[in-house]
Scaffold this motif. Structure first.
Motif, short mmCIF file in Angstrom:
data_model
loop_
_atom_site.label_atom_id
_atom_site.label_comp_id
_atom_site.label_asym_id
_atom_site.label_seq_id
_atom_site.Cartn_x
_atom_site.Cartn_y
_atom_site.Cartn_z
N PRO A 210 -1.50 85.19 -22.98
CA PRO A 210 -0.28 85.28 -22.17
C PRO A 210 -0.27 86.51 -21.28
CG PRO A 210 0.19 85.87 -24.45
CD PRO A 210 -1.22 85.37 -24.42
N ASN A 211 0.22 86.36 -20.08
CA ASN A 211 0.37 87.47 -19.14
C ASN A 211 1.74 88.11 -19.38
OD1 ASN A 211 0.44 89.23 -17.00
ND2 ASN A 211 0.47 87.66 -15.42
N ILE A 212 1.80 88.99 -20.39
CA ILE A 212 3.07 89.57 -20.80
C ILE A 212 3.72 90.37 -19.68
CG2 ILE A 212 4.17 91.11 -22.46
CD1 ILE A 212 3.18 88.59 -23.72
N LEU A 213 2.93 91.17 -18.98
CA LEU A 213 3.48 92.01 -17.92
C LEU A 213 4.07 91.16 -16.79
CD1 LEU A 213 3.92 94.89 -17.01
CD2 LEU A 213 1.67 94.85 -15.93
N GLY A 214 3.37 90.10 -16.41
CA GLY A 214 3.90 89.22 -15.37
C GLY A 214 5.18 88.54 -15.79
N ILE A 215 5.25 88.11 -17.05
CA ILE A 215 6.46 87.47 -17.55
C ILE A 215 7.63 88.44 -17.53
CG2 ILE A 215 7.52 86.46 -19.61
CD1 ILE A 215 4.77 85.32 -20.32
N ILE A 216 7.39 89.69 -17.89
CA ILE A 216 8.46 90.69 -17.88
C ILE A 216 8.98 90.90 -16.45
CG2 ILE A 216 8.95 93.14 -18.24
CD1 ILE A 216 7.05 93.08 -20.61
N VAL A 217 8.07 90.99 -15.48
CA VAL A 217 8.48 91.22 -14.09
C VAL A 217 9.29 90.03 -13.58
CG1 VAL A 217 7.62 91.49 -11.74
CG2 VAL A 217 6.58 92.79 -13.59
N VAL A 218 8.82 88.82 -13.83
CA VAL A 218 9.56 87.62 -13.38
C VAL A 218 10.94 87.57 -14.02
CG1 VAL A 218 9.59 85.11 -13.43
CG2 VAL A 218 7.47 86.30 -12.89
N CYS A 219 11.02 87.86 -15.31
CA CYS A 219 12.32 87.84 -16.01
C CYS A 219 13.24 88.95 -15.50
CB CYS A 219 12.10 87.97 -17.51
SG CYS A 219 11.29 86.53 -18.26
N MET A 220 12.65 90.10 -15.13
CA MET A 220 13.47 91.16 -14.54
C MET A 220 14.11 90.70 -13.23
SD MET A 220 11.24 94.64 -15.04
CE MET A 220 12.20 95.41 -13.74
N PHE A 221 13.34 90.03 -12.38
CA PHE A 221 13.89 89.51 -11.13
C PHE A 221 15.01 88.51 -11.40
CE2 PHE A 221 9.56 90.35 -8.95
CZ PHE A 221 9.95 91.65 -8.66
N LEU A 222 14.76 87.59 -12.33
CA LEU A 222 15.77 86.57 -12.63
C LEU A 222 17.02 87.19 -13.23
CD1 LEU A 222 13.49 83.77 -14.16
CD2 LEU A 222 14.52 83.81 -11.88
N GLY A 223 16.84 88.13 -14.16
CA GLY A 223 17.99 88.77 -14.80
C GLY A 223 18.80 89.61 -13.82
N THR A 224 18.12 90.37 -12.96
CA THR A 224 18.83 91.19 -11.97
C THR A 224 19.60 90.31 -11.00
OG1 THR A 224 17.10 92.88 -12.15
CG2 THR A 224 18.57 92.99 -10.24
N ALA A 225 18.98 89.22 -10.54
CA ALA A 225 19.67 88.30 -9.61
C ALA A 225 20.87 87.64 -10.28
CB ALA A 225 18.69 87.25 -9.11
N ALA A 226 20.71 87.26 -11.55
CA ALA A 226 21.82 86.63 -12.26
C ALA A 226 22.97 87.62 -12.45
CB ALA A 226 21.34 86.11 -13.61
N GLY A 227 22.64 88.89 -12.71
CA GLY A 227 23.69 89.89 -12.85
C GLY A 227 24.45 90.12 -11.56
N ARG A 228 23.76 90.02 -10.41
CA ARG A 228 24.43 90.22 -9.13
C ARG A 228 25.32 89.03 -8.76
NH1 ARG A 228 21.94 94.20 -5.96
NH2 ARG A 228 23.66 93.77 -4.50
N LEU A 229 25.00 87.83 -9.24
CA LEU A 229 25.79 86.64 -8.89
C LEU A 229 27.11 86.58 -9.65
CD1 LEU A 229 23.02 83.90 -8.65
CD2 LEU A 229 24.29 84.97 -6.77
N GLY A 230 27.21 87.28 -10.77
CA GLY A 230 28.48 87.33 -11.50
C GLY A 230 28.83 86.04 -12.20
N LYS A 231 30.04 85.51 -11.92
CA LYS A 231 30.54 84.34 -12.64
C LYS A 231 29.70 83.10 -12.36
CE LYS A 231 35.34 85.90 -12.74
NZ LYS A 231 36.73 85.58 -12.33
N LYS A 232 29.10 83.01 -11.21
CA LYS A 232 28.29 81.83 -10.90
C LYS A 232 27.13 81.66 -11.87
CE LYS A 232 29.24 81.85 -5.92
NZ LYS A 232 28.64 81.94 -4.56
N ALA A 233 26.59 82.79 -12.34
CA ALA A 233 25.43 82.75 -13.23
C ALA A 233 25.83 82.82 -14.70
CB ALA A 233 24.48 83.90 -12.90
N LYS A 234 27.12 82.70 -14.99
CA LYS A 234 27.56 82.83 -16.38
C LYS A 234 26.93 81.78 -17.31
CE LYS A 234 31.73 83.35 -19.18
NZ LYS A 234 33.22 83.35 -19.17
N PRO A 235 26.88 80.49 -16.94
CA PRO A 235 26.21 79.52 -17.84
C PRO A 235 24.73 79.84 -18.05
CG PRO A 235 27.55 78.38 -16.23
CD PRO A 235 27.50 79.81 -15.80
#
Length: 511
Positions: A210-235
């Protein structure tokens, strides 16, 4: 008087039972390590066959497979959920603090190895014949090119089971030069002696793991974007929050078979080593250098760094990480010990958003125990290969090793793979690396355990320097949650009640 004594005895018994219940897995795991060592040395006398070793190590192999099965789901859920709870400023600050700690501890490990080498001087009395020139063309720049490729994977699904790695192939190149008749006759004679030359061709390929470092970076992007969207990303965030809890619950089931798995792994490893005493006597000073260096790193330098940054008793913290340390020692993989490191951080009141990001990040690039091992191994092989260890050469060893340890590939015996590449780049014969495989089963365990301890220290230090920013984020999040409750609750109409509830919740969280 007698009733007071009885009450005191009952209180002591209750405390003892509570302490025993809380540390039951740790006590059982420690007992399994001792029993596995004893069983392995006893079975080694009977010289078990390969089939017997297979079934002796089968429980340990199944235990590792169960843990590895849950690593990717745990990383994805925990990193997305933690980064979504942080603002980009806090996330960047945690990354800077973690990377600074990683570079510092890697360099400290290299310096310890260099100092102990000149004190103990392993290999000085048993030089080998000078080796042949290296034909292995790997260089550190290939390691960093692979590291950059893996940071940004081109396929997220493929990153869960495969990663990029530079491949080397050898092609035959005909040497034909035509000048005049006399010269051509001479070249033809040379071609009869060496008709073909070897040319190394590099290409970007894939390797399993597994490419652990790549997975962490991708998840960081997704998590940061979800945090910026607020209620839309709640589910979306609720899904990963619940998924994180489910994965941790499953892992708690698996951890109850830790003693059996640890005992099986250690017993099969020792039982399969035919000449333990002879191996350690031949490489005794080298093993002593690495072992004493790792002990010194864990008992002196890491506690000093921990105390200077946190002003806390480091050994109390280290004891709480004991279970993760033992799992890392038995499994020879810091990634397998990630769930236990999470639990140790939770028990030490480290914010989950910090630990869920820092621990996987450190498991990818923080390898101070491996940096110490690689540095000592490079100097040992250079010494037995009759290569003079002058100041410039040692300084080069230090720089190349401390940086190369950031890009350890995610393969078994990754430190050995990186060691070969470092030796090749420094023009040191790699033939002597085969000597180290005799003690790899032991050195791999102690350096992995050192890495596990360092990962948890990094999480504690990151929490210390980023705690104020996290506190502000917690209070803002509470205000938003309370505002939503007030809007949707018809029975609450007084604004002063909102202020009181926010203050009370903030005070409770801080306590």
């Amino acid at each position: 008087m007698e009733s007071a004594i009885e009450n005191r005895e009952c209180s002591i018994i209750r405390k003892f039972r509570l302490h025993l219940r809380h540390n039951l897995i740790f006590i059982l795991t420690l007992s399994a390590v001792i029993f596995g060592l004893t069983l392995g040395f006893l079975l080694r006398l009977a010289e078990p066959s390969s089939d017997a070793l297979l079934w002796l190590g089968m429980p340990g192999e199944l235990f590792l497979r169960l843990l590895k099965m849950m690593i990717i789901p745990l990383l994805v859920c925990s990193v997305i959920h933690s980064t979504a709870s942080l603002d980009p400023k806090s996330n960047g600050k945690i990354s800077v603090v973690s990377f600074t700690y990683i570079m510092l501890t890697n360099m400290v490990g290299c310096l310890i190895a260099i100092a102990l080498f000149f004190v103990i001087k392993p290999g000085s009395e048993s030089p080998l014949v000078e080796g042949k020139p290296n034909v292995y063309e790997a260089v550190p720049q290939d390691l960093f090119a692979d590291l950059l490729r893996n940071i940004f994977p081109d396929n997220v699904v493929e990153a869960t089971f495969r990663q990029s790695q530079t491949k080397y192939t050898h092609e035959k190149v005909e040497q034909v030069l035509v000048v005049d008749n006399a010269t051509q006759r001479n070249i033809s004679t040379n071609q009869n002696e060496h008709p073909h030359a070897q040319k190394v061709v590099k290409s970007v390929g894939k390797t399993d793991g597994p490419n652990i470092l790549g997975i962490i970076v991708v998840c960081m992007f997704l998590g940061t974007a979800a945090g910026r969207l607020g209620k839309k990303a709640k589910p979306f965030l609720e899904f990963f929050a619940v998924g994180n809890e489910i994965v941790l619950h499953v892992l708690r089931w698996f951890l109850w078979i830790t003693p059996l798995g640890v005992c099986s792994l250690i017993a099969s490893s020792i039982a399969g080593t035919r000449d333990v005493i002879g191996t350690f006597s031949n490489l005794g000073l080298y093993v002593l250098t690495v072992t004493f260096g790792i002990i010194l790193h864990q008992t002196v330098f890491l506690p000093v760094i921990f105390f200077l940054t946190l002003r806390r008793n480091p050994f109390t913290f280290f004891i709480s990480v004991g279970r993760a340390w033992l799992i890392g020692f038995a499994a020879t993989s810091s990634a397998v010990a990630i769930p236990e490191m999470f639990e140790a951080c939770d028990n030490n009141h480290i914010d989950k958003r910090v630990s869920r990001f820092v621990i996987p990040f450190c498991a990818t690039i923080n390898a101070d125990g491996s940096a110490l091992f690689i540095t000592a191994s490079v100097m040992f092989i250079a010494s037995i290969s009759c290569i003079p260890l002058v100041f410039g050469k040692v300084a080069t060893f230090f720089l190349v090793t401390s940086i190369s340890s950031l890009a350890l590939p995610s393969v078994p015996s990754a430190s050995i793979v990186t060691l070969i590449m470092v030796l090749s780049s420094l023009n040191i014969p790699v033939q002597a690396v085969s000597l180290l495989f005799a003690v790899e089963w032991f050195l791999d365990r102690i350096r992995t355990a050192a890495n596990v301890l360092s990962h948890t220290c990094c999480a504690a230090i990151a929490h210390r320097y980023c705690g104020q920013d996290l506190g502000t984020t917690i209070e803002l999040g509470m205000v938003e949650q309370e505002m939503e409750l007030i809007v949707h609750a018809s029975e609450t109409r007084n604004c002063s009640e909102l202020v009181d509830r926010v203050r009370n919740n903030t005070k409770t969280e801080n306590d």
